[in-house]
Motif scaffolding. Structure first.
Motif, PDB file in Angstrom:
ATOM      1  N   UNK A   5       0.833  -1.203   0.000  1.00  0.00           N
ATOM      2  CA  UNK A   5       0.000   0.000   0.000  1.00  0.00           C
ATOM      3  C   UNK A   5       0.867   1.252   0.000  1.00  0.00           C
ATOM      4  N   UNK A   6       2.046   1.175   0.627  1.00  0.00           N
ATOM      5  CA  UNK A   6       2.943   2.323   0.631  1.00  0.00           C
ATOM      6  C   UNK A   6       3.395   2.662  -0.784  1.00  0.00           C
ATOM      7  N   UNK A   7       3.680   1.635  -1.592  1.00  0.00           N
ATOM      8  CA  UNK A   7       4.073   1.885  -2.981  1.00  0.00           C
ATOM      9  C   UNK A   7       2.941   2.563  -3.746  1.00  0.00           C
ATOM     10  N   UNK A   8       1.712   2.132  -3.499  1.00  0.00           N
ATOM     11  CA  UNK A   8       0.562   2.765  -4.146  1.00  0.00           C
ATOM     12  C   UNK A   8       0.422   4.213  -3.690  1.00  0.00           C
ATOM     13  N   UNK A   9       0.596   4.442  -2.392  1.00  0.00           N
ATOM     14  CA  UNK A   9       0.495   5.804  -1.858  1.00  0.00           C
ATOM     15  C   UNK A   9       1.536   6.729  -2.498  1.00  0.00           C
ATOM     16  N   UNK A  10       2.775   6.242  -2.629  1.00  0.00           N
ATOM     17  CA  UNK A  10       3.828   7.054  -3.233  1.00  0.00           C
ATOM     18  C   UNK A  10       3.521   7.312  -4.704  1.00  0.00           C
ATOM     19  N   UNK A  11       3.075   6.280  -5.400  1.00  0.00           N
ATOM     20  CA  UNK A  11       2.727   6.463  -6.816  1.00  0.00           C
ATOM     21  C   UNK A  11       1.617   7.508  -6.976  1.00  0.00           C
ATOM     22  N   UNK A  14       2.910  10.987  -6.854  1.00  0.00           N
ATOM     23  CA  UNK A  14       3.535  11.371  -8.122  1.00  0.00           C
ATOM     24  C   UNK A  14       2.464  11.634  -9.178  1.00  0.00           C
ATOM     25  N   UNK A  15       1.433  10.800  -9.207  1.00  0.00           N
ATOM     26  CA  UNK A  15       0.356  10.984 -10.180  1.00  0.00           C
ATOM     27  C   UNK A  15      -0.359  12.309  -9.969  1.00  0.00           C
ATOM     28  N   UNK A  16      -0.512  12.727  -8.722  1.00  0.00           N
ATOM     29  CA  UNK A  16      -1.160  14.010  -8.435  1.00  0.00           C
ATOM     30  C   UNK A  16      -0.259  15.185  -8.810  1.00  0.00           C
ATOM     31  N   UNK A  17       1.021  15.087  -8.455  1.00  0.00           N
ATOM     32  CA  UNK A  17       1.950  16.210  -8.667  1.00  0.00           C
ATOM     33  C   UNK A  17       2.581  16.204 -10.052  1.00  0.00           C
ATOM     34  N   UNK A  18       2.661  15.006 -10.663  1.00  0.00           N
ATOM     35  CA  UNK A  18       3.385  14.823 -11.934  1.00  0.00           C
ATOM     36  C   UNK A  18       4.805  15.382 -11.818  1.00  0.00           C
ATOM     37  N   UNK A  24       7.887  13.971  -3.307  1.00  0.00           N
ATOM     38  CA  UNK A  24       8.732  13.690  -2.144  1.00  0.00           C
ATOM     39  C   UNK A  24       8.483  14.699  -1.027  1.00  0.00           C
ATOM     40  N   UNK A  25       8.330  15.979  -1.400  1.00  0.00           N
ATOM     41  CA  UNK A  25       8.045  17.015  -0.395  1.00  0.00           C
ATOM     42  C   UNK A  25       6.709  16.752   0.299  1.00  0.00           C
ATOM     43  N   UNK A  26       5.708  16.349  -0.482  1.00  0.00           N
ATOM     44  CA  UNK A  26       4.392  16.084   0.099  1.00  0.00           C
ATOM     45  C   UNK A  26       4.463  14.944   1.114  1.00  0.00           C
ATOM     46  N   UNK A  27       5.253  13.909   0.785  1.00  0.00           N
ATOM     47  CA  UNK A  27       5.311  12.715   1.627  1.00  0.00           C
ATOM     48  C   UNK A  27       6.393  12.810   2.700  1.00  0.00           C
ATOM     49  N   UNK A  33      13.890   7.886  -2.782  1.00  0.00           N
ATOM     50  CA  UNK A  33      12.954   6.909  -2.214  1.00  0.00           C
ATOM     51  C   UNK A  33      11.674   6.851  -3.028  1.00  0.00           C
ATOM     52  N   UNK A  34      11.198   8.009  -3.472  1.00  0.00           N
ATOM     53  CA  UNK A  34      10.000   8.047  -4.317  1.00  0.00           C
ATOM     54  C   UNK A  34      10.253   7.260  -5.602  1.00  0.00           C
ATOM     55  N   UNK A  35      11.384   7.522  -6.245  1.00  0.00           N
ATOM     56  CA  UNK A  35      11.704   6.824  -7.502  1.00  0.00           C
ATOM     57  C   UNK A  35      11.790   5.312  -7.287  1.00  0.00           C
TER      58      UNK A  35
END
Length: 311
Positions: A5-11, A14-18, A24-27, A33-35
């Motif tokens: 679920x963490x991978x989905x949350x991070x994705x 990225x999908x929201x911010x593009x 990374x700043x949001x999380x 780590x995001x990549x």
């Protein structure tokens, strides 16, 4: 295929911010780590979810599906945790009630008082909120029961009307209509209607204005703070406005105003909302108690329609 679920949350960030850096700043994690988390998710599903071929990040068709379905997955996971936590030992004999102002006035005290006798092992915590905020607080506070009017449709929750309360006109004791057995709304053209802003509770606001229009009144609306029976009560007592309230509010007015029944009767629904799968015995019994007290409230306010009501 294994992913977290963490991978989905991070994705999804990225999908929201593009943008990997802003995600990374949001999380509050590093960009590498995001990549890494997004790359692990892509390896798990075997498809590219992001198009990195340009200077900007874009979703692939598979990424668009992952974004929409991933949000649903996280919502379901949050709901799952909420349902499990209901069975924590401390929650088995605790009920958290969210109530709007008019419910706090009469119904809630009656429920809590009766519960002390009928459900002595149940601890009730009540949360008072402004008109229009019951449903959102019910979910945000992980509460158990919401009590209010025109509650929002919430997935996974049930909503039931427990009483239809008559509507009263609240007006200055010095107004000619104050001494009548009932008042016609069309006779109040000379006085503005005191009402909270529409954005506070659109469905309730629209219901009030439609009720007025059906009875021949197109009122000038005077905007009020969230609680009409509060800091702006002086506008009613001075004859500078009138208000329309449910019967349960009429016992909490000052001596300068009077509550008069409507000549053309109207009612406001009083609703109860709870998680549809909440089968804890104490909560089942509490909901039954609330239904009974709601019925008593409706009976008392109907009787009160026969004559002007004073505090």
């Amino acid at each position: 295929m294994k992913f977290t679920l963490r991978q989905v949350e991070v994705f999804l960030a990225v999908a929201d911010c593009l943008h990997f850096g802003r995600a990374a700043e949001r999380l509050h994690i590093s960009q590498p780590t995001v990549s890494q988390e997004v790359a692990r998710l892509e390896r798990a599903v075997g498809l590219a979810l992001l198009d990195r071929s340009r200077r900007t990040v874009a979703l692939t068709p598979a990424g668009s599906v992952m974004a929409s379905e991933g949000r649903l997955l996280l919502d379901q996971a949050g709901s799952l945790i909420g349902k499990v936590l209901l069975h924590e030992e401390s929650r088995m004999n605790t009920a958290r009630l969210v109530a709007s102002p008019s419910v706090v006035n009469r119904l809630l005290p009656a429920v809590i008082s009766q519960a002390e006798t009928d459900l002595p092992t149940l601890k009730i915590d009540d949360i008072s909120v402004e008109t229009g905020a019951v449903s959102s607080t019910l979910t945000a506070e992980v509460a158990d029961i919401g009590l209010g009017r025109f509650l929002d449709d919430l997935p996974g929750f049930r909503t039931e009307t427990i009483a239809d309360e008559p509507v009263y006109v609240v007006i200055s004791r010095g107004h000619p209509a104050a001494g009548l057995p009932a008042v016609a709304l069309r006779d109040l053209q000379d006085v503005p209607l005191l009402l909270w802003p529409r954005e506070q509770h659109p469905r309730y606001y629209d219901f009030i204005l439609a009720m007025c229009a059906d009875r021949g009144l197109e009122p000038h609306v005077l905007m009020s703070p969230p609680r009409i029976v509060g800091s702006r009560l002086y506008l009613l007592s001075q004859g500078r406005a009138f208000s329309l309230v449910p019967g349960s509010t009429t016992g909490h007015l000052s001596g300068d105003v009077v509550a008069v029944p409507l000549q053309e009767r109207a009612t406001l629904p009083l609703e109860m909302q709870w998680r549809s799968d909440d089968r804890r015995p104490q909560l089942l019994a509490l909901r039954d108690l609330i239904r009974a007290k709601g019925a008593e409230l409706a009976d008392r306010t109907r009787v009160g329609e026969t004559a002007p009501t004073t505090p």
